[in-house]
Design a protein around this motif. Structure first.
Motif, PDB file in Angstrom:
ATOM      1  N   ARG A   2      33.660 -93.660  51.532  1.00  9.51           N
ATOM      2  CA  ARG A   2      34.414 -95.540  51.082  1.00  9.51           C
ATOM      3  C   ARG A   2      34.544 -95.800  52.709  1.00  9.51           C
ATOM      4  O   ARG A   2      34.731 -94.928  53.842  1.00  9.51           O
ATOM      5  CB  ARG A   2      35.723 -94.122  51.289  1.00  9.51           C
ATOM      6  N   ILE A 351      29.139-100.189  45.693  1.00 10.25           N
ATOM      7  CA  ILE A 351      30.589-100.381  44.507  1.00 10.25           C
ATOM      8  C   ILE A 351      30.728-101.982  45.248  1.00 10.25           C
ATOM      9  O   ILE A 351      31.915-101.517  46.402  1.00 10.25           O
ATOM     10  CB  ILE A 351      31.305 -99.365  44.265  1.00 10.25           C
ATOM     11  N   ASN A 353      34.740-103.650  45.347  1.00 12.20           N
ATOM     12  CA  ASN A 353      35.873-103.974  45.166  1.00 12.20           C
ATOM     13  C   ASN A 353      36.461-105.225  45.254  1.00 12.20           C
ATOM     14  O   ASN A 353      36.218-105.853  46.343  1.00 12.20           O
ATOM     15  CB  ASN A 353      37.086-102.650  45.268  1.00 12.20           C
ATOM     16  N   CYS A 361      40.512-103.159  38.679  1.00 10.68           N
ATOM     17  CA  CYS A 361      39.778-103.293  39.111  1.00 10.68           C
ATOM     18  C   CYS A 361      39.710-101.318  40.677  1.00 10.68           C
ATOM     19  O   CYS A 361      38.398-100.953  40.784  1.00 10.68           O
ATOM     20  CB  CYS A 361      39.743-104.059  40.543  1.00 10.68           C
ATOM     21  N   ASP A 362      40.772-101.425  41.044  1.00  7.28           N
ATOM     22  CA  ASP A 362      40.790-100.427  41.801  1.00  7.28           C
ATOM     23  C   ASP A 362      40.512 -99.099  40.460  1.00  7.28           C
ATOM     24  O   ASP A 362      39.599 -97.868  41.129  1.00  7.28           O
ATOM     25  CB  ASP A 362      42.494 -99.798  41.993  1.00  7.28           C
ATOM     26  N   CYS A 365      36.621 -98.852  40.096  1.00  7.90           N
ATOM     27  CA  CYS A 365      35.382 -98.211  41.353  1.00  7.90           C
ATOM     28  C   CYS A 365      35.974 -97.247  41.336  1.00  7.90           C
ATOM     29  O   CYS A 365      34.564 -96.086  41.525  1.00  7.90           O
ATOM     30  CB  CYS A 365      36.420 -99.579  42.939  1.00  7.90           C
ATOM     31  N   GLU A 366      37.052 -96.036  41.235  1.00 13.45           N
ATOM     32  CA  GLU A 366      37.285 -94.779  41.305  1.00 13.45           C
ATOM     33  C   GLU A 366      36.294 -94.349  40.224  1.00 13.45           C
ATOM     34  O   GLU A 366      35.782 -93.243  40.718  1.00 13.45           O
ATOM     35  CB  GLU A 366      38.743 -94.378  40.851  1.00 13.45           C
ATOM     36  N   TYR A 369      33.208 -94.760  41.186  1.00 11.22           N
ATOM     37  CA  TYR A 369      32.476 -94.177  42.567  1.00 11.22           C
ATOM     38  C   TYR A 369      32.244 -92.450  42.278  1.00 11.22           C
ATOM     39  O   TYR A 369      31.168 -91.106  42.077  1.00 11.22           O
ATOM     40  CB  TYR A 369      33.949 -94.118  43.408  1.00 11.22           C
ATOM     41  N   LEU A 378      31.787 -96.635  49.008  1.00 12.68           N
ATOM     42  CA  LEU A 378      32.587 -97.722  48.153  1.00 12.68           C
ATOM     43  C   LEU A 378      33.435 -98.720  49.074  1.00 12.68           C
ATOM     44  O   LEU A 378      33.575 -98.681  50.128  1.00 12.68           O
ATOM     45  CB  LEU A 378      33.732 -96.999  47.109  1.00 12.68           C
ATOM     46  N   ASP A 380      35.809-100.533  49.791  1.00 12.66           N
ATOM     47  CA  ASP A 380      37.398-100.548  49.427  1.00 12.66           C
ATOM     48  C   ASP A 380      37.828-101.473  50.641  1.00 12.66           C
ATOM     49  O   ASP A 380      39.077-101.554  50.481  1.00 12.66           O
ATOM     50  CB  ASP A 380      37.852 -99.157  49.312  1.00 12.66           C
ATOM     51  N   VAL A 403      32.614-105.556  41.104  1.00 18.51           N
ATOM     52  CA  VAL A 403      33.690-104.914  40.484  1.00 18.51           C
ATOM     53  C   VAL A 403      35.079-106.030  40.907  1.00 18.51           C
ATOM     54  O   VAL A 403      35.736-106.242  41.486  1.00 18.51           O
ATOM     55  CB  VAL A 403      34.487-103.573  40.502  1.00 18.51           C
ATOM     56  N   VAL A 413      31.430-105.084  34.346  1.00 15.83           N
ATOM     57  CA  VAL A 413      31.462-105.073  35.370  1.00 15.83           C
ATOM     58  C   VAL A 413      29.214-106.144  36.038  1.00 15.83           C
ATOM     59  O   VAL A 413      29.265-106.231  34.422  1.00 15.83           O
ATOM     60  CB  VAL A 413      31.179-103.573  36.548  1.00 15.83           C
TER      61      VAL A 413
END
Ligand code: ATP
Ligand code: MG
Length: 436
Positions: A2, A351, A353, A361-362, A365-366, A369, A378, A380, A403, A413
């Motif tokens: 992350r 990835i 975000n 979006c969150d 993305c999770e 991941y 990621l 973030d 994303v 995406v």
């Protein structure tokens, strides 16, 4: 990884101390930091690349029948006095004295140490041939460390050493290593060409440097385009059969290839003009047959089949593992940043975000991941989209899963391939499959 909680200290500005692209990009993408002249700390992303290169080098050494071991970085001066190299090595050697006033050194290479280990361990012709290797840090106090990890003072090398009963056996070991090298470099996405190098007092044709083509390389090179088309992984050449190795070696040595030091204009003139290639190159490996130089001076011998002592014939085989990180970047980058080959990229995908805090979006993305089993960066962070795009291109992972709130609302995406810049909208699950 992350990004919000990772040490990836990217730099927007162009670092003024770096003269070549790979050095600039390694600093800018947060792969390494210099701690002293020619000495680098490998940060999390850089270390992953280094480990990936090591893994490929190791697999190909193992496939060639070499055995991995690990010798220490610090060596006693005494061993180098026995081979006669202690004084010769000069100021490139970092010399150390311990608390008992014993002279030690930080190893620039390991011929003496491996010869010492073998003379204590092998007694009979039945125990040979053997090839041993390790991947270990070296220190050479280079006059002019430069180009980042390309010419460092502390650097990571894979060095292998072969022990055979006679010259014919040593030739087989040499060819086997040469094939292992060509396979290794192809897997790293590099075109490397074996070029005849100096053999010193031993003579013969059994010393080759492996040169990766890159405009910033230190040597001028000349080669036959035939090298561009050979597939070393295709199974045509194999370690197992001496016949195949023979064919491989003659292909490597009949097609013309030389650095400026060894360039021969008369032979070059005989290469068909359409097949003449010229450029600059980086030395990423060097293999060398040196006969009994160390075994003789250091007293390594085994009992032969007839009961008489046999002095083993040796060769040594180096790959610049840390230099390769720079070489791969020299061969694969554009204006925006690094373009990693899939085989050694630090992670498969980034990835992005574009709107952290947006529930859809969150969530997507999770999912991405987890879908990539963590083999992704990621992004973030609460940064602007433009910053994320620029840094993803700079870091250069093979894929980007982008994303944004509009697509996320429909489960879509954008998937971008870093090498081509191509962007395609698709369902998330399809994007994940494409990356794995
Ligand atoms: P060079 O000609 O570049 O100085 P060398 O001939 O001294 O290299 P070798 O002793 O053949 O190097 O070492 C094997 C490999 O280790 C080289 O092919 C190169 O890839 C790598 N290497 C050598 N010196 C350095 C260095 N200072 N920094 C990074 N890698 C190095
Ligand atoms: Mg060399």
């Amino acid at each position: 990884m992350r990004l919000s909680r990772s040490l990836v200290p990217t730099i927007k500005e162009i670092p003024s101390e770096a003269q070549i692209a790979s050095h600039r990009l390694m600093l800018r993408a947060g792969l390494v930091r210099q701690t002293s002249a020619g000495i680098y700390a490998w940060l999390p992303l850089g270390l992953r690349v280094l480990r990936n290169i090591e893994r490929i080098v190791r697999q190909e050494q193992d496939a060639a029948g070499a055995q991995e071991m690990l010798m220490p970085t610090v060596q006693p001066a005494e061993l180098w006095r026995q081979s006669g190299r202690y004084e010769d090595y000069g100021r490139e050697m970092l010399r150390i004295t311990d608390r008992h006033d014993r002279e030690m050194l930080y190893g620039p290479t390991n011929e003496e140490m491996i010869t010492d280990i073998m003379r204590q361990s092998v007694k009979s012709y039945r125990e040979l041939p053997q090839i041993l290797y390790h991947i270990q840090w070296k220190f050479r106090d280079e006059v002019r460390p430069r180009f980042g990890v390309m010419r460092g003072r502390e650097f990571l090398m894979k060095d292998a050493y072969s022990f055979d009963l006679d010259r014919a056996g040593a030739v087989v070991s040499y060819r086997r290593m040469m094939l292992a090298y060509m396979r290794t470099f192809q897997r790293l996405g590099l075109r490397a060409i074996p070029m005849v190098a100096d053999t010193g007092p031993i003579g013969g044709d059994l010393s080759h440097e492996f040169i990766v083509l890159a405009p910033t390389g230190e040597s001028q090179v000349f080669y036959d385009a035939a090298f561009d088309d050979i597939d070393y992984l295709g199974g045509e050449f194999e370690h197992g059969s001496a016949e195949n190795l023979d064919r491989f070696f003659s292909l490597m040595t009949t097609n013309y290839a030389a650095t400026d030091e060894k360039h021969d204009a008369a032979t070059w003139d005989r290469v068909e003009p359409a097949r003449r290639r010229e450029g600059r190159g980086i030395e990423v490996g060097h293999i060398f047959y040196f006969g009994t130089k160390y075994s003789k001076s250091m007293g390594l011998s085994v009992t032969g089949a007839d009961g008489k002592p046999v002095i083993p014939e040796m060769g040594s085989y180096g790959v610049g593992v840390s230099r390769l990180v720079g070489a791969v970047i020299e061969a694969g980058h554009d204006e925006a940043g690094i373009i990693w080959p899939d085989s050694i990229a630090p992670y498969r995908a980034a990835i992005l975000n574009l709107k952290p805090g947006d529930a859809a979006c969150d969530r997507m993305c999770e999912t991405a991941y987890v879908g990539l089993a963590g083999d992704a960066i990621l992004d973030d962070r609460p940064e602007r989209a433009g910053v994320k795009f620029a840094e993803a291109d700079l870091i250069g992972l093979p894929w980007q899963i982008i994303v944004g709130p509009r697509g996320a609302a429909n489960g879509a995406v954008e998937l971008k391939r870093r090498a081509t810049g191509e962007r395609v909208e698709m369902p998330l699950s399809k994007a994940i499959r494409a990356c794995t």
